[in-house]
Every structure is written in structure tokens, then in C-alpha cells.
Design a protein around this motif. Structure first.
Motif, short mmCIF file in Angstrom:
data_model
loop_
_atom_site.label_atom_id
_atom_site.label_comp_id
_atom_site.label_asym_id
_atom_site.label_seq_id
_atom_site.Cartn_x
_atom_site.Cartn_y
_atom_site.Cartn_z
N LEU A 463 -41.38 11.55 3.28
CA LEU A 463 -42.59 10.74 3.51
C LEU A 463 -42.49 10.01 4.83
O LEU A 463 -43.49 9.86 5.56
N TYR A 464 -41.28 9.48 5.14
CA TYR A 464 -41.10 8.76 6.40
C TYR A 464 -41.38 9.68 7.58
O TYR A 464 -42.06 9.29 8.55
N ARG A 465 -40.83 10.85 7.47
CA ARG A 465 -41.06 11.80 8.55
C ARG A 465 -42.55 12.19 8.64
O ARG A 465 -43.11 12.35 9.74
N SER A 466 -43.16 12.34 7.43
CA SER A 466 -44.60 12.66 7.44
C SER A 466 -45.42 11.51 8.05
O SER A 466 -46.37 11.74 8.84
N ASN A 467 -45.05 10.27 7.70
CA ASN A 467 -45.73 9.09 8.27
C ASN A 467 -45.54 9.05 9.78
O ASN A 467 -46.47 8.69 10.53
N GLN A 468 -44.38 9.36 10.24
CA GLN A 468 -44.14 9.37 11.67
C GLN A 468 -45.04 10.41 12.36
O GLN A 468 -45.61 10.17 13.45
N ALA A 469 -45.13 11.56 11.68
CA ALA A 469 -46.00 12.61 12.27
C ALA A 469 -47.46 12.14 12.31
O ALA A 469 -48.19 12.35 13.31
N LEU A 470 -47.93 11.52 11.19
CA LEU A 470 -49.30 11.01 11.14
C LEU A 470 -49.50 9.90 12.16
O LEU A 470 -50.58 9.79 12.79
N GLU A 471 -48.47 9.04 12.30
CA GLU A 471 -48.58 7.96 13.28
C GLU A 471 -48.70 8.51 14.69
O GLU A 471 -49.50 8.03 15.50
#
Length: 494
Positions: A463-471
Motif C-alpha cells: 500500500l505504501y508503495r502504491s500510495n507513493q505511486a499515486l502521490e
């Protein structure tokens, strides 16, 4: 032969008659008569002379036979007295045996044989009563007869003024029995050391000088020792009694062949080492033998003189038999004269190892062989050492019994503690089982928790990595919108 002599005699008579007949013309009648009478007398006396000669011959044969028997009897008497000197195996003459018996008698001191056991009292101060056997031989064997009565009536009629054994004397008692091939009772069991407390011509009362061994007391109390021998001195140890009969010394054994059957029979309860020492007595020595048992046979290489008598003379009771240098001070042991013993060249002698070393160092002797001689026992000191050892063992037994009691008490307390803690042990075992179950449950829960935590962490990472990608994507969209806004703003201004 007798008929030939008779024929010869007849022929001689006929010849004499013929000669007289021929001389009848020359001789006178009285001459012829004298010759005839002489001839008749000669013929008549021939028979008595022949009888006398025959009788003399028979008596001469009897004389020769008696002389031979006398010489044989003298030889037998000499052999019985001195032994056969031509036979080295024969030393059993009456004179050597008498000398040996006298030596044994001196060593044994006074002794009283065949005393009958009357009674014994071991309550308080132990006492033992013995009585003298009757002088007359009534066919009763002291070993087969029942114990005498308490009164000791035997021998009262022939009572002597002197007591049987002097009072206050220390004596040694032995139980009598029959040995192999021995018809008369001989001492077989040692019953202890005693002191004479009362004595009469026919009866004696003994008191032990120390505690008797249980075996000795049992033999006395049960009446197994019905016939006693009492000795003034203890017998001396020696090498000769254990040598086989008829055995002679040789190079292998300086005493002769040891009677192994006798030793095994006497020492059947002894240790193997003790029996081996008796069986090796007089044999060649071994390298590991003790110095006191090593003796050496030496041969003198030249004439030598040794002084054996001490200049000081006194009784053995005053200072022993020998002085400090080993020379005899008791007159009974001294050789007399100059007190010296002379050895010629070639003489053989068996001495202790240190004496042989000294003689060899002087250059007067050479080594022939080495032998093992069993150290002799002094039974007076042996018995005292045994008694002290028994007392020491008794004290040690008391100590060990005390320690045993202490250990037993400790063991009993330990058993009680084990019994009291048995319930705690069971509870602890149950708690341990419950603890093991809980521990396993916690381990399983911890394992599951770790697995869930790992899965959650991995999910959070994704999720953190996904959030980083979305950010990043939102940042790009924001920049693009900002760029568009900036571009619109600039166009309007123009």
C-alpha cells in the motif's frame, strides 16, 4: 665221602695185618701184640675223634652264625642309635632323635599333657577348671571319655605335695586331637593364653589373660576341647616340620622337598600368598623377594675364622641371646674355647644376604646360589599383635556402627522428606504439564501472530508503495494543471 674214608681205613688195617704176618719170623710176640693192640685202639678211637670233629664243626658253624648275628645286631644297634651315615636320607637314629627331642623340650619348656576339661564359667571373670588324668591305664581315652565332674576326684589318693602347675604362671592352652596317621592325641587347636589362679596336685584353675576369640570360647563352652595340653612356652616356628619325610637337601631346595599336602591341609583357610610363602620355603629366590627373606649360599675360597662368642656373658633374660654385633652372650649358645668358628677352603655356608656381601667384600667367599627362606614367626608377638589388631578392629567396628547409625538416620530423614515432597512433586509435574501446554499454545499463537504481522507488513509495504505511486501521479497532474493555469494566465495578460 665218608664211605671212601671208611674204605681207606679198612685197606690200611689189612695192609698192617699183612705186614705183621710178613714180620712174624723177625718180631717177638710182645712186639706183635703191642702193634695189634695199638691198631685196635687206633681203630676204636677213630670214631670218637670223628664224632668230636663233627661236633666241633657243627659248633663252629653255630659260632660263626652267632658271630654274624652279633655283628648284624651291633650294626643294627649302631644304625638305630646313630642312623645310617652312608645314606643321606636316613637321619632318624635314636641319638639324633633324642637330641632333637631334647632341643624341642628346651624350646617348649614345661608341658602338661592329657588334662581333662571339667567345667568353664564365663559369667564375670572367666575361669576354666582342668583335672589330671588317672595314672593307671584303664582303657579310657581322654578324647572319648565324657567330661569329668566338678569335684575333680581323680588322683586324690595319689596326691603329691606339689601343685600340678605353679600358681601365677602364664601358660598356653591347646585342645588335643588325633592327626593323620597319629594314634596318640596331639595339640590341634590353640585355645588362648591363661594365668594359673589356683592349683592342686590333681586340679588347676585357669583365667584368660585377655578376651578370648569367639571361636575359642565356643570350643570351650560346648565341650569340644575335652582333652587339653598346657605349655609353659609357645612352640617355636621352624622350617623342618614342613619338609616331606625322606626328602634330602639339594641345589633346588636347601631344606628338601616341601610337603605341599601338609601345608595345604594346615593352611587351607589362609591366604594364597601365605601358602605360597610356605611352599617356596628353601627354594631359589626371585628378584622381587623381600631383603629379610633372601639368603645366600657361599663357598669359602680360603680359610677363614669368625668370632661368634661375645666377651660378655649373661643370661638371656637379662639382655637377650646376642649382643649388638650378633655374637652370642648366653652360655647355652656359645661354642666355647676361643669362641671362634673356623671354615676351610671349599666349605659351603648359607647366610643372610648382608653377611654374604660382607664376606665377599673381604675376598674370602664366592657366591654359589641365592635362596628364599620364609621369615619365622615369633608366636608370642604374633598373638599380641593379633590381640591388638582385634581390639583395634573392635574400636573401628564401634565407630563404623556409629557412622552407620548416623547414615541410617539421615537415610530415614531423606525418605521422610521424599515422602513429604512427593505430593509437591506430583503438583509440580501437573503444573509443568499445564505450563507445557500453555507454552505450546503461546508458541502457536506467537507463530500465527508473527505470520499475520508479516502478511500485514507486506500488505502495508505494497500500500505504501502504491500510495507513493499515486502521490507521484497526483504530483504530475498538479504540475500539469499548474502549467496550464500559468499558460492561460500569461495569455490573458497579453
Amino acid at each position: 665221602m665218608q664211605y671212601a674214608l671208611l674204605g681207606l681205613l679198612v685197606i690200611l688195617v689189612l695192609v698192617q695185618a699183612f705186614l705183621l704176618w710178613k714180620a712174624r719170623t723177625e718180631w717177638r710176640w710182645y712186639e706183635i701184640t703191642a702193634i695189634i693192640v695199638t691198631t685196635i685202639l687206633a681203630v676204636v678211637f677213630v670214631f670218637p675223634v670223628a664224632g668230636a670233629l663233627k661236633s666241633r664243626s657243627e659248633w663252629h658253624k653255630v659260632k660263626e652264625n652267632l658271630d654274624a648275628r652279633l655283628a648284624k645286631a651291633k650294626a643294627e644297634q649302631k644304625e638305630l642309635r646313630d642312623g645310617d651315615r652312608n645314606n643321606p636320607l636316613s637321619d632318624q637314629g635314636a641319638l639324633p632323635l633324642a637330641q632333637k627331642l631334647a632341643a624341642i623340650g628346651i624350646e617348649a619348656g614345661r608341658r602338661w599333657r592329657g588334662l581333662r576339661f571339667n567345667n568353664a564359667n564365663f559369667n564375670g571373670q572367666p575361669t576354666i577348671v582342668l583335672s589330671k588324668a588317672p595314672e593307671a591305664d584303664n582303657g579310657n581315652d581322654p578324647l572319648d571319655a565324657p567330661p569329668a565332674g566338678d569335684g575333680g576326684e581323680a588322683g586324690e589318693e595319689d596326691a603329691e605335695p606339689l601343685p600340678l602347675i605353679p600358681e601365677s604362671m602364664v601358660v598356653y592352652g591347646f585342645g588335643e586331637g588325633r592327626g593323620p596317621n597319629i594314634e596318640v592325641p596331639v595339640p590341634t587347636r590353640f585355645l588362648g593364653e591363661f594365668r594359673v589362679t589356683a592349683s592342686s596336685p590333681t586340679q588347676v584353675t585357669l583365667t584368660p589373660t585377655g578376651p578370648l576369640l569367639p571361636e575359642q570360647q565356643r570350643l570351650i563352652e560346648q565341650g569340644n576341647a575335652r582333652s587339653w595340653s598346657v605349655y609353659e612356652l609357645l612352640p617355636l616356628d621352624g622350617h623342618g616340620p614342613f619338609i616331606a619325610e625322606g626328602s634330602a637337601p639339594d641345589d633346588d631346595n636347601i631344606f628338601g622337598r616341601v610337603d605341599d599336602q601338609l601345608i595345604n591341609a594346615i593352611l587351607q583357610n589362609a591366604s594364597e600368598e601365605t601358602r605360597r610363602n610356605y611352599l617356596r620355603d628353601g627354594a631359589r629366590s626371585l628378584p622381587d623377594d623381600e631383603p629379610l627373606s633372601r639368603w645366600v649360599k657361599i663357598e669359602f675360597t680360603k680359610n677363614h675364622t669368625i668370632t661368634v662368642d661375645s666377651p660378655d656373658q649373661y643370661s638371656a633374660l637379662e639382655g637377650g641371646f646376642f649382643d649388638g654385633s650378633g655374637r652370642a652372650v648366653d652360655s647355652r649358645l656359645q661354642v666355647g674355647d676361643k669362641g671362634q668358628v673356623q671354615f676351610a677352603k671349599g666349605d659351603l655356608l648359607v647366610v643372610k644376604e648382608e653377611a654374604a656381601t660382607a664376606l665377599r667384600a673381604e675376598g674370602v667367599a664366592r657366591l654359589v646360589d641365592e635362596y628364599y627362606l620364609r621369615p619365622l614367626n615369633d608366636y608370642r608377638f604374633v598373638l599380641r599383635r593379633i590381640r591388638l589388631r582385634i581390639a583395634e578392629l573392635d574400636n573401628r567396628a564401634v565407630q563404623l556402627n556409629f557412622e552407620k547409625d548416623v547414615l541410617q538416620k539421615a537415610i530415614d530423614a531423606t525418605v521422610k522428606m521424599l515422602a513429604s515432597y512427593q505430593t509437591d512433586k506430583l503438583l509440580l509435574e501437573q503444573d509443568f504439564e499445564q505450563f507445557e501446554k500453555e507454552r505450546k499454545a503461546l508458541e502457536d499463537y506467537n507463530k500465527n501472530l508473527r505470520a499475520n504481522s508479516k502478511a500485514t507488513r507486506e500488505k502495508l509495504v505494497r500500500l505504501y508503495r502504491s500510495n507513493q505511486a499515486l502521490e507521484e501521479e497526483l504530483e504530475q497532474i498538479h504540475r500539469s494543471i499548474q502549467e496550464r493555469v500559468n499558460s492561460l494566465t500569461s495569455s490573458e495578460v497579453r
